[in-house]
Design a protein around this motif. Structure first.
Motif, PDB file in Angstrom:
ATOM      1  N   TYR A 111      37.269  48.902   9.753  1.00 29.87           N
ATOM      2  CA  TYR A 111      37.633  50.890  10.483  1.00 29.87           C
ATOM      3  C   TYR A 111      36.666  51.365  11.867  1.00 29.87           C
ATOM      4  O   TYR A 111      37.421  52.198  12.255  1.00 29.87           O
ATOM      5  CB  TYR A 111      37.735  51.758   9.022  1.00 29.87           C
ATOM      6  CG  TYR A 111      38.823  51.196   8.336  1.00 29.87           C
ATOM      7  CD1 TYR A 111      40.410  50.675   8.675  1.00 29.87           C
ATOM      8  CD2 TYR A 111      38.803  51.183   6.646  1.00 29.87           C
ATOM      9  CE1 TYR A 111      41.384  50.989   7.928  1.00 29.87           C
ATOM     10  CE2 TYR A 111      39.820  50.097   5.947  1.00 29.87           C
ATOM     11  CZ  TYR A 111      41.033  49.853   6.895  1.00 29.87           C
ATOM     12  OH  TYR A 111      42.278  49.622   5.911  1.00 29.87           O
ATOM     13  N   SER A 112      35.472  50.822  11.526  1.00 29.69           N
ATOM     14  CA  SER A 112      34.865  51.250  12.614  1.00 29.69           C
ATOM     15  C   SER A 112      35.343  51.174  13.718  1.00 29.69           C
ATOM     16  O   SER A 112      35.262  51.751  14.968  1.00 29.69           O
ATOM     17  CB  SER A 112      33.280  51.075  12.591  1.00 29.69           C
ATOM     18  OG  SER A 112      32.789  51.517  11.797  1.00 29.69           O
ATOM     19  N   LYS A 135      38.195  49.546  14.215  1.00 26.39           N
ATOM     20  CA  LYS A 135      39.204  50.298  14.867  1.00 26.39           C
ATOM     21  C   LYS A 135      39.406  51.579  15.200  1.00 26.39           C
ATOM     22  O   LYS A 135      40.835  51.558  16.278  1.00 26.39           O
ATOM     23  CB  LYS A 135      40.543  49.932  12.679  1.00 26.39           C
ATOM     24  CG  LYS A 135      41.958  50.455  13.235  1.00 26.39           C
ATOM     25  CD  LYS A 135      42.863  50.971  11.348  1.00 26.39           C
ATOM     26  CE  LYS A 135      44.119  51.743  12.195  1.00 26.39           C
ATOM     27  NZ  LYS A 135      44.681  51.267  10.697  1.00 26.39           N
ATOM     28  N   TYR A 136      38.583  52.315  14.796  1.00 23.29           N
ATOM     29  CA  TYR A 136      38.685  53.835  15.400  1.00 23.29           C
ATOM     30  C   TYR A 136      37.617  53.988  16.625  1.00 23.29           C
ATOM     31  O   TYR A 136      37.983  55.023  16.923  1.00 23.29           O
ATOM     32  CB  TYR A 136      38.877  54.988  14.599  1.00 23.29           C
ATOM     33  CG  TYR A 136      39.621  54.887  13.323  1.00 23.29           C
ATOM     34  CD1 TYR A 136      41.410  55.265  13.481  1.00 23.29           C
ATOM     35  CD2 TYR A 136      39.847  54.818  11.812  1.00 23.29           C
ATOM     36  CE1 TYR A 136      41.919  54.993  12.792  1.00 23.29           C
ATOM     37  CE2 TYR A 136      40.842  54.145  10.589  1.00 23.29           C
ATOM     38  CZ  TYR A 136      41.907  54.539  11.577  1.00 23.29           C
ATOM     39  OH  TYR A 136      42.744  54.450  10.493  1.00 23.29           O
ATOM     40  N   LYS A 145      34.367  53.859  16.360  1.00 29.22           N
ATOM     41  CA  LYS A 145      33.341  54.777  16.606  1.00 29.22           C
ATOM     42  C   LYS A 145      32.136  53.432  15.601  1.00 29.22           C
ATOM     43  O   LYS A 145      31.852  53.237  14.637  1.00 29.22           O
ATOM     44  CB  LYS A 145      33.321  55.370  14.747  1.00 29.22           C
ATOM     45  CG  LYS A 145      34.275  56.462  14.887  1.00 29.22           C
ATOM     46  CD  LYS A 145      34.300  57.615  14.331  1.00 29.22           C
ATOM     47  CE  LYS A 145      35.424  58.507  14.652  1.00 29.22           C
ATOM     48  NZ  LYS A 145      35.486  59.635  12.947  1.00 29.22           N
ATOM     49  N   HIS A 165      40.889  52.385   1.040  1.00 32.63           N
ATOM     50  CA  HIS A 165      41.229  54.024   1.640  1.00 32.63           C
ATOM     51  C   HIS A 165      40.248  55.067   1.978  1.00 32.63           C
ATOM     52  O   HIS A 165      39.986  55.300   2.397  1.00 32.63           O
ATOM     53  CB  HIS A 165      42.696  54.483   0.645  1.00 32.63           C
ATOM     54  CG  HIS A 165      43.686  53.540   0.754  1.00 32.63           C
ATOM     55  ND1 HIS A 165      44.670  54.012  -0.459  1.00 32.63           N
ATOM     56  CD2 HIS A 165      43.944  52.593   1.708  1.00 32.63           C
ATOM     57  CE1 HIS A 165      46.164  53.319   0.775  1.00 32.63           C
ATOM     58  NE2 HIS A 165      45.453  52.004   1.322  1.00 32.63           N
ATOM     59  N   GLU A 183      38.108  54.217   4.598  1.00 30.22           N
ATOM     60  CA  GLU A 183      38.933  54.774   6.316  1.00 30.22           C
ATOM     61  C   GLU A 183      39.003  55.942   5.998  1.00 30.22           C
ATOM     62  O   GLU A 183      38.321  56.496   7.606  1.00 30.22           O
ATOM     63  CB  GLU A 183      40.484  54.073   6.451  1.00 30.22           C
ATOM     64  CG  GLU A 183      41.520  53.941   7.152  1.00 30.22           C
ATOM     65  CD  GLU A 183      42.701  53.259   7.163  1.00 30.22           C
ATOM     66  OE1 GLU A 183      42.947  53.707   8.149  1.00 30.22           O
ATOM     67  OE2 GLU A 183      42.459  53.767   6.247  1.00 30.22           O
ATOM     68  N   ARG A 184      39.359  57.355   5.366  1.00 26.31           N
ATOM     69  CA  ARG A 184      39.492  58.159   5.425  1.00 26.31           C
ATOM     70  C   ARG A 184      38.139  59.155   5.655  1.00 26.31           C
ATOM     71  O   ARG A 184      37.766  60.095   6.361  1.00 26.31           O
ATOM     72  CB  ARG A 184      40.045  58.452   4.075  1.00 26.31           C
ATOM     73  CG  ARG A 184      40.788  58.606   3.834  1.00 26.31           C
ATOM     74  CD  ARG A 184      41.334  60.612   2.853  1.00 26.31           C
ATOM     75  NE  ARG A 184      40.555  60.204   1.398  1.00 26.31           N
ATOM     76  CZ  ARG A 184      41.050  58.983   0.347  1.00 26.31           C
ATOM     77  NH1 ARG A 184      42.428  58.423   1.182  1.00 26.31           N
ATOM     78  NH2 ARG A 184      40.119  58.916  -0.488  1.00 26.31           N
ATOM     79  N   VAL A 189      36.036  56.813   7.831  1.00 29.57           N
ATOM     80  CA  VAL A 189      35.175  56.684   9.418  1.00 29.57           C
ATOM     81  C   VAL A 189      35.479  57.705  10.109  1.00 29.57           C
ATOM     82  O   VAL A 189      35.445  57.762  10.939  1.00 29.57           O
ATOM     83  CB  VAL A 189      35.901  54.867   8.809  1.00 29.57           C
ATOM     84  CG1 VAL A 189      35.767  54.975  10.907  1.00 29.57           C
ATOM     85  CG2 VAL A 189      34.769  53.973   8.395  1.00 29.57           C
ATOM     86  N   ILE A 190      36.832  57.883   9.600  1.00 28.37           N
ATOM     87  CA  ILE A 190      37.814  58.780  10.308  1.00 28.37           C
ATOM     88  C   ILE A 190      37.258  60.411  10.123  1.00 28.37           C
ATOM     89  O   ILE A 190      36.733  60.699  11.296  1.00 28.37           O
ATOM     90  CB  ILE A 190      39.595  58.784  10.209  1.00 28.37           C
ATOM     91  CG1 ILE A 190      40.387  57.857   9.574  1.00 28.37           C
ATOM     92  CG2 ILE A 190      40.014  60.235  10.378  1.00 28.37           C
ATOM     93  CD1 ILE A 190      40.948  57.836   9.651  1.00 28.37           C
ATOM     94  N   MET A 191      36.574  61.048   9.336  1.00 28.69           N
ATOM     95  CA  MET A 191      35.912  62.402   9.338  1.00 28.69           C
ATOM     96  C   MET A 191      34.196  62.053   9.807  1.00 28.69           C
ATOM     97  O   MET A 191      34.230  63.361   9.813  1.00 28.69           O
ATOM     98  CB  MET A 191      35.970  62.203   7.482  1.00 28.69           C
ATOM     99  CG  MET A 191      37.873  62.670   7.172  1.00 28.69           C
ATOM    100  SD  MET A 191      38.350  64.185   8.828  1.00 28.69           S
ATOM    101  CE  MET A 191      37.797  65.075   7.983  1.00 28.69           C
ATOM    102  N   GLU A 196      31.201  63.418   2.560  1.00 33.50           N
ATOM    103  CA  GLU A 196      32.441  62.956   3.895  1.00 33.50           C
ATOM    104  C   GLU A 196      33.065  62.320   3.207  1.00 33.50           C
ATOM    105  O   GLU A 196      34.499  61.638   3.286  1.00 33.50           O
ATOM    106  CB  GLU A 196      31.824  62.446   5.289  1.00 33.50           C
ATOM    107  CG  GLU A 196      31.741  63.440   5.941  1.00 33.50           C
ATOM    108  CD  GLU A 196      31.234  62.467   7.299  1.00 33.50           C
ATOM    109  OE1 GLU A 196      30.781  63.512   8.130  1.00 33.50           O
ATOM    110  OE2 GLU A 196      30.650  61.649   6.461  1.00 33.50           O
TER     111      GLU A 196
END
Length: 466
Positions: free
Chosen positions: A352-353, A355-356, A358, A385, A388-389, A391-393, A403
């Motif tokens: 997810y890093s 994907k987003y 980061k 999940h 993923e949340r 990483v987004i936050m 977080e």
């Protein structure tokens, strides 16, 4: 080595089995020897150089423990380490057969066997032995489905399926995938929701000899009674309202390959009878026709429900269980996988890093501690999940403990193995309440479950004011 050049020994105390195998194999092999008494193995192996031995797991004992098979397998291995051994076993002995693979057997065949499948298993074993120049007892170092250096199991095809884990429980799962995958044995995968049963099913297919054939997955929990037959067996145009064209069913579509039936514990007794008929007769009949269509499938099923409890309550057919669970694989819940939690968290963090956008994200020690202390009722799916949340936050290069937010739809208290208190009287009271609830207030059954008399249970009910 070609089958026609092979020297094969069959050891089984059932004369019908020996006769059936003799009729099948004698025209196919160079030399076939049959023996009822395993005590003659030593002399037979001393006088002959067999390429392969088919060995039964039960002889004199009235109990089907398989211990006799293990004993004679060890004797064979002591005398000739290179000879291939295929164990032959009944449905109830499959766990023992898996153990025999660990102790040096090449494969196992289930009674009753299919003739073409038995010949295929024997031929494959002989061919691989010839190509490698040695007995093919697959080790962890050369196994295609054993974990790699980062703890993930990968199949030996270009379509790689990753099952990540270094825990002992997951190592056992990887081992079974490696051993069971190349066979045609039906597999029942047990485990809680979110443990990765679908990944195991896919890995078994990729590891199988059918990996270039169809892999068809069906979520039985999503099928209504009316859709069940149409989806699985197919239908002819006009067979029912809205049947506007001919349709091939999922079972027929999977023929030659693998059929994965998820949530099999949720189907009705009527649906179970329909499925059992297909597995027994190896053909399907489309709705609206009388034509029998032969099918050749390797069946993998999965469920998160206590299927054996359903069977004891006559809510799941025992004869169907025997058909679908030639071998079982039980996936451990995430809370029992120790350091796999951190391993999986790092794996999802990397995904997810990227994907987003980061890159360079990592966990603070307090965040990792929080992940390890959580009970994970949603298992790997919930962890995925959660990461993923996070990483987004994430607002810095490190994910902080605050977080990390866990799913509100899960109920950790339902799967928490730890008692709320370690006071003995509280633990005893809680256990009594659970036993009474389990048996719906029946004191006799609750007392039996607890291992005490009714009188003793009544004393405790009075003691705890229950």
């Amino acid at each position: 080595m070609k089958l026609k050049n092979a020297k094969i020994l069959i050891v089984d105390d059932d004369p019908d089995v020996l006769l059936a195998m003799k009729m099948l194999l004698q025209p196919e092999v160079h030399q076939l020897t049959t023996e009822k008494n395993p005590e003659n193995l030593n002399a037979l192996i001393s006088r002959n150089k067999f390429d392969l031995i088919i060995l039964d797991m039960n002889f004199k004992s009235a109990l089907n423990t398989g211990n006799e098979g293990f004993f004679w397998l060890s004797k064979i291995r002591e005398q000739d380490k290179d000879v291939l051994v295929i164990m032959i076993t009944a449905y109830g002995d499959i766990d023992l057969a898996i153990r025999s693979l660990k102790e040096g057997a090449r494969d196992f065949v289930v009674k009753p066997w299919r003739n073409e499948k038995l010949i295929e298993v024997i031929s494959e074993a002989l061919d691989k032995q010839a190509s490698n120049g040695k007995s093919l007892n697959v080790s962890k170092s050369d196994s295609a489905s054993q974990p790699n250096k980062n703890g993930s199991a990968k199949t030996n095809t270009s379509n790689l399926i990753e099952l990540i884990g270094e825990s002992e429980a997951m190592q056992d799962v990887f081992y079974k995938i490696d051993k069971i995958g190349p066979t045609d044995a039906n597999v029942l995968i047990l485990g809680e929701n979110g443990t990765g049963k679908d990944l195991v099913a896919r890995a078994l297919h990729e590891r199988s000899l059918r990996n270039d054939k169809p892999y068809v997955a069906v979520d039985l929990g999503a099928l209504t009674e009316t859709l069940f037959e149409s989806e699985l067996f197919g239908h002819r145009k006009g067979a029912f309202t809205d049947a506007r064209e001919d349709r091939t069913g999922r079972i027929e579509a999977a023929s030659g390959g693998t059929l994965f039936l998820d949530e099999i514990g949720n189907i009705s007794l009527y649906q179970q009878a329909k499925l059992l008929s297909v597995l027994q007769n190896r053909h399907i009949v489309r709705l609206g026709t009388n034509q029998m269509i032969p099918v050749d499938i390797r069946l993998i099923c999965a469920t998160n429900v206590p299927i054996y409890e359903l069977a004891s309550e006559a809510r799941f057919r025992k004869d169907l269980i025997y058909r679908i669970n030639t071998v079982e694989i039980t996936l451990p819940p995430l809370r029992k996988r120790g350091n796999d939690i951190e391993l999986l968290a790092q794996h999802f963090l990397k995904i997810y890093s990227t994907k987003y956008n980061k890159s360079g994200l990592d966990f603070e020690p307090s965040a990792l501690l929080k992940l390890k202390q959580y009970n994970w009722p949603g298992n790997v799916r919930e962890l995925q999940h959660t990461i993923e949340r996070a990483v987004i936050m994430a607002g810095t290069a490190f994910i902080k403990a605050n977080e990390l937010s866990f799913s509100p739809i899960e109920h950790p208290e339902m799967t928490n193995d730890e008692p709320k208190t370690f006071q003995l009287h509280d633990i005893e009271k809680d256990t009594i309440l659970k036993a009474i609830e389990k048996h719906q207030g029946n004191i006799s059954k609750a007392a039996k479950e607890l291992g005490i008399t009714r009188t003793a249970l009544y004393r405790r009910l009075n003691k705890y004011d229950i």
